[in-house]
Each structure stands twice: as structure tokens, then as C-alpha cells.
Enzyme design. Structure first.
Site, PDB file in Angstrom:
ATOM      1  N   GLY A  41       5.496 -16.665   3.700  1.00  0.00           N
ATOM      2  CA  GLY A  41       6.461 -15.548   3.664  1.00  0.00           C
ATOM      3  C   GLY A  41       5.913 -14.261   4.252  1.00  0.00           C
ATOM      4  O   GLY A  41       6.468 -13.185   4.015  1.00  0.00           O
ATOM      5  N   ILE A  69       0.856  -1.201   0.000  1.00  0.00           N
ATOM      6  CA  ILE A  69       0.000   0.000   0.000  1.00  0.00           C
ATOM      7  C   ILE A  69       0.890   1.248   0.000  1.00  0.00           C
ATOM      8  O   ILE A  69       1.758   1.382   0.851  1.00  0.00           O
ATOM      9  CB  ILE A  69      -0.901   0.053   1.262  1.00  0.00           C
ATOM     10  CG1 ILE A  69      -1.767  -1.197   1.364  1.00  0.00           C
ATOM     11  CG2 ILE A  69      -1.780   1.300   1.242  1.00  0.00           C
ATOM     12  CD1 ILE A  69      -2.605  -1.252   2.655  1.00  0.00           C
ATOM     13  N   LYS A  84       5.575  -0.021  12.724  1.00  0.00           N
ATOM     14  CA  LYS A  84       4.950   0.662  11.579  1.00  0.00           C
ATOM     15  C   LYS A  84       4.170   1.884  12.056  1.00  0.00           C
ATOM     16  O   LYS A  84       4.227   2.954  11.445  1.00  0.00           O
ATOM     17  CB  LYS A  84       4.028  -0.316  10.845  1.00  0.00           C
ATOM     18  CG  LYS A  84       4.787  -1.433  10.154  1.00  0.00           C
ATOM     19  CD  LYS A  84       3.857  -2.570   9.763  1.00  0.00           C
ATOM     20  CE  LYS A  84       4.597  -3.651   9.004  1.00  0.00           C
ATOM     21  NZ  LYS A  84       3.826  -4.897   8.870  1.00  0.00           N
TER      22      LYS A  84
END
Ligand code: NAP
Ligand code: HSE
Length: 442
Positions: free
Chosen positions: A189, A138, A207
């Protein structure tokens, strides 16, 4: 066509191998877009013998990423190893000090050293791009840093960890066991090298700290974040949430409040009909509330090799397109030296609704005692539901236990903590109370 942009990639795992492969496969398209070819000329990883799914035979190999950063004939150092300290920190610093542009997906590194590294990049007049570090594919960093410059942000929140959202979705939709779905997220993953960073909320906090800096022009302050992960979310919570019209998501939330900037990461009840409740699997979503836009919602793949490589390659392409001698914008949208210290809002001042699930002995007076504790702490209840269900008994290991589920109107964290402490002292709980915050959501 101009000279090739030469890349040194440190880290050839899920993300790095995909970046190297896609640059090889899409070289012609990228060269047309950027007006110059992009070539991987040097790489570093731990195991030279591992098959990376891409031909690296003509690429210079380094065992030591810092040596690659210091000595290789490259224009951009691409750090895709991970970790806040050690090889990632040393090599990124060495690359910036040498005047190389840096691209990284490493939110742990930036959460710990973001301001120091941004100051170094700005001093050297180079770019430190980190789109892939937050919410995978994103484009939220560019959106916040560039497109929202004229806005005043009041809140940024979202689902920022693909692994946790994948686990919660499969627990809810399939009744799957936590450990099994975590193993699947690892094999796909999505998870960090140490998956406790995902499930205990640290990755979301890393984040969120970067989004907070961009939203409020503050220094990166990951240690100020209130943190709870998803490891104690049970099927009983998920079922109760569903019955009450909610879904459980791990959210990171940063907002301006009267007492300062509140940053928190925790499992959260969101109304089942909100957009954020529909964000399933590895998908992430970030909602940004601003004075000019109302609420902007970005959603897309939050983890995995291809999605993350997309963001890394976008950052590399920006460097390939930048004009020589052009003054680059600051890393966090304003000069590192001008980022303000975070004025931290205390978590106990947090105001909102709460879900409280208690497992109690099935005896007279318990229900009244719970209601009294809530009233004494000034907490108004939206609902109080009692289940004599088998689930309560099984969970507590006592046949006579039952579940009492409370949903509060807006109250404070302090009031809820006081009420739960008082109930715990009263001696009829048969397991640890579960408290989950409720969030107003897009
Ligand atoms: P990964 O699969 O574990 O790969 C890490 C790579 O770094 C491996 O190639 C490893 O070498 C190499 N490496 C680690 N330590 C090293 C050292 N000291 N010296 C040299 N090489 C070293 O990790 P990943 O999933 O690709 O993640 C890489 C970064 O991207 C992390 O910062 C992560 O947080 C971030 N990220 C990942 C995702 C995702 O979905 N996976 C999404 C967004 C951001 P060997 O292969 O030889 O062991
Ligand atoms: N482990 C991270 C996640 C990778 O699951 O979201 C993307 O940052």
C-alpha cells in the site's frame, strides 16, 4: 460535550479505509481529546460492494464524490481519492465553495491547484489541511507552517517517497531486482495508483513543490522542478556507490541560490555516514536548514495506511478543536495572494559534486582521453577508478568493456554535461553514461 464533527470521506482505499476504521475504533479517545465526538456520516468510492474492513452500513453512500461535497450533511470533506484533476479537484472545490473545511492527502492535486484552492479556502474562512500529503506520518507541514515562522529557510531537502526508498534499500541490502521490490511496495500500500509517479520522481516533485512554498513563501511551482527518477539505477551504481563510501537515495532538494530557487528531484549520492544515508525502507526524512536552528531533521514512516491515517486524523482533530468563528491561518503559512512567483534557478547552474560511471572499450588512450575532457571543462577530480570487472562487460554486452568511475570536486551541471557530451562523441563508450549528483547531507 459539543455537537459531533461530521465527516464525509471520499476515497476508501489504503488511506481512507484506515481513517474510517481508526475513527470508529478510537472514537472515545478522540472525543475526549477534542471535546466533541468525530463521526463519519457520509462516504464515497467507486465500488459500493467492496469490504472496507469497517462497518459503514449506517453511513450515507455516494457514488459521486462531488455530490457528497455539495449535498451531504457534513462539516469536513476528507478527500482521499488521489489525482490532480477529475473527481478530486471538482469535489474539493465544491466543498470549499460551500464553506466546508477540507482535509486531503493528495499532493498531486495541491501541486497542480494548491494556490487556487488555498485562495478559495481563505476567502471562505475554512481550513484546507494537508499534513498527510508530504512525508506520510511526519508532521512536517505543521512544523514548517507554524513552528518555523520566525526562521529564514535556506534549504529543505529529503527522502520524500517511501516507495523509492523501500526499493533502493532492498536493492542495496538484498541485491533484489527492481521489478520484484516495486511489486512488494504496491502490495504493502505504499505506491501510488500509478506507480510511475513514484519511480519517475513525480510524487517527490509534488511534495517538494509544497515544501518549497512553505519554506520560501512562493507559489507552488511543480513544473519548475528538475526531475529524474530511479528507474535507471542499477546494481552497478549501488555497488560503485558503496565502494566509494556513498549510498543512493532519491532526494527532493529546494534551496535558495544566487540565481534563484533551485528545485530538483534526482537519485543522489549521500555519504554513507550521514544520517540521511541510514534512513531505510519506507521511512522518509526531511532536513530543513534555517538561520536560527542550523539543520532540523524530521524522520518517520513516509507511506502506508496507518502512518498516513495518523496525519489525516491529526488534521481532522485540529478542525474539531478549532473554536467557532476563529479566523484560521493561511494554508501555506502566508495569504495565498501574497505568495511570490518562484524565480527559478537554471539547473545548469547547479553546483556540487558528481559521480560519473562510464562503460568504455578496453583500449589504450581511453583513460587519458576521459581525464583530458574533464580538465578541459575545468572539472577537478576527487577520484578516478578503473574496473576491468565482469560487471562492466556484462552490462554492455561486450567482453572487453570496463567501467571507469569518476568522482568530481564541486563543479557545475553545465561543465559536467559538456564533459559527458564530449566523451560520448569520442566514440569509445559502450553504454549510456550514468551521472549521479552528490549532496552535502545531514
Ligand atoms: P487507493 O488505495 O488507490 O484508494 C483510492 C480510493 O479512492 C478508492 O477507495 C477508490 O474507490 C476511490 N476513488 C478513486 N477515484 C474515485 C472516483 N472517481 N470516485 C469515487 N471514488 C474514487 O489510494 P490511497 O493509497 O488510499 O491514496 C489516497 C490518496 O492519499 C492519494 O492522493 C495518495 O497520493 C495519498 N497518499 C497515499 C499514501 C499511501 O501510503 N498510500 C500516503 C500519503 C498520501 P474504490 O476503492 O471503490 O476503487
Ligand atoms: N506513494 C507515496 C510514497 C505515498 O511511496 O511515498 C506517500 O505519499
Amino acid at each position: 460535550m459539543s455537537d459531533a464533527l461530521k465527516l464525509g470521506i471520499a476515497g476508501l482505499g489504503t488511506v481512507g479505509a484506515n481513517v474510517a476504521r481508526l475513527i470508529a475504533e478510537r472514537g472515545d479517545d478522540l472525543a475526549r481529546q477534542c471535546g466533541r465526538p468525530i463521526r463519519v456520516t457520509a462516504v464515497a468510492a467507486r465500488d459500493k460492494t467492496k469490504d472496507r474492513g469497517v462497518d459503514l452500513s449506517s453511513v450515507q453512500w455516494f457514488d459521486d464524490p462531488a455530490a457528497l461535497a455539495r449535498d451531504a450533511d457534513i462539516d469536513v470533506f476528507v478527500e482521499l481519492m488521489g489525482g490532480a484533476e477529475g473527481a478530486a479537484h471538482v469535489s474539493v472545490k465544491a466543498a470549499l465553495a460551500r464553506g466546508l473545511h477540507v482535509v486531503t492527502a493528495n499532493k498531486a492535486l495541491l501541486a497542480a491547484h494548491g494556490v487556487e484552492l488555498a485562495a478559495l479556502a481563505e476567502d471562505k474562512g475554512v481550513l484546507l489541511n494537508f499534513e498527510a500529503a508530504v512525508a506520510g506520518g511526519i508532521p512536517v507541514i505543521k512544523t514548517m507552517r507554524e513552528s518555523l515562522s520566525g526562521n529564514r529557510v535556506s534549504r529543505v531537502y529529503g527522502i520524500l517517497n517511501g516507495t523509492c526508498n523501500y526499493i533502493l534499500t532492498r536493492m542495496e541490502k538484498e541485491g533484489a531486482a527492481f521489478a520484484d521490490v516495486l511489486a512488494d511496495a504496491q502490495s504493502l500500500g505504499y505506491a501510488e495508483a500509478d506507480p510511475t509517479f513514484d519511480i519517475e520522481g513525480n510524487d517527490t516533485a509534488h511534495k517538494l513543490s509544497l515544501l518549497t512554498a512553505l519554506a520560501f513563501g512562493t507559489q507552488v511551482a511543480a513544473d519548475d522542478i528538475y526531475l529524474e527518477g530511479i528507474s535507471n539505477i542499477s546494481q552497478a551504481d549501488i555497488r560503485a556507490a558503496r565502494e566509494l563510501g556513498y549510498r543512493i537515495k532519491l532526494l527532493g532538494v529546494a534551496q535558495r541560490t544566487e540565481t534563484g530557487i533551485e528545485q530538483r528531484v534526482h537519485p543522489t549520492m549521500v555519504p554513507v555516514n550521514s544520517v540521511i544515508a541510514q534512513v531505510d525502507g519506507v521511512t522518509n526524512a526531511v532536513a530543513i536548514s534555517t538561520d536560527l536552528l542550523g539543520e532540523l531533521l524530521l524522520s518517520g514512516p513516509g507511506a502506508g495506511g496507518a502512518a498516513t491515517a495518523s496525519a489525516v486524523i491529526g488534521d481532522i482533530a485540529d478542525i474539531a478543536k478549532s473554536r467557532p468563528g476563529f479566523q484560521h491561518g493561511p494554508v501555506f503559512g502566508r495569504p495565498a495572494a501574497k505568495l511570490e512567483a518562484v524565480q527559478k534557478a537554471p539547473m545548469k547552474a547547479h553546483a556540487g559534486g558528481y559521480f560519473i560511471r562510464l562503460t568504455v572499450e578496453d583500449k589504450t588512450g581511453v583513460f587519458a582521453s576521459i581525464a583530458r575532457a574533464m580538465a578541459d571543462m575545468g572539472i577537478s577530480l576527487e577520484s578516478i577508478v578503473q574496473h576491468a570487472g565482469a560487471s562492466a562487460g556484462k552490462e554492455s554486452g561486450k567482453g572487453s568493456a570496463k567501467a571507469v568511475i569518476l568522482v568530481t570536486h564541486e563543479t557545475t551541471e553545465q561543465a559536467v554535461r559538456n564533459a559527458v557530451a564530449r566523451i560520448s562523441k569520442d566514440g569509445y563508450l559502450t553504454s549510456t553514461p550514468q551521472v549521479i549528483r552528490i549532496e552535502r547531507a545531514a
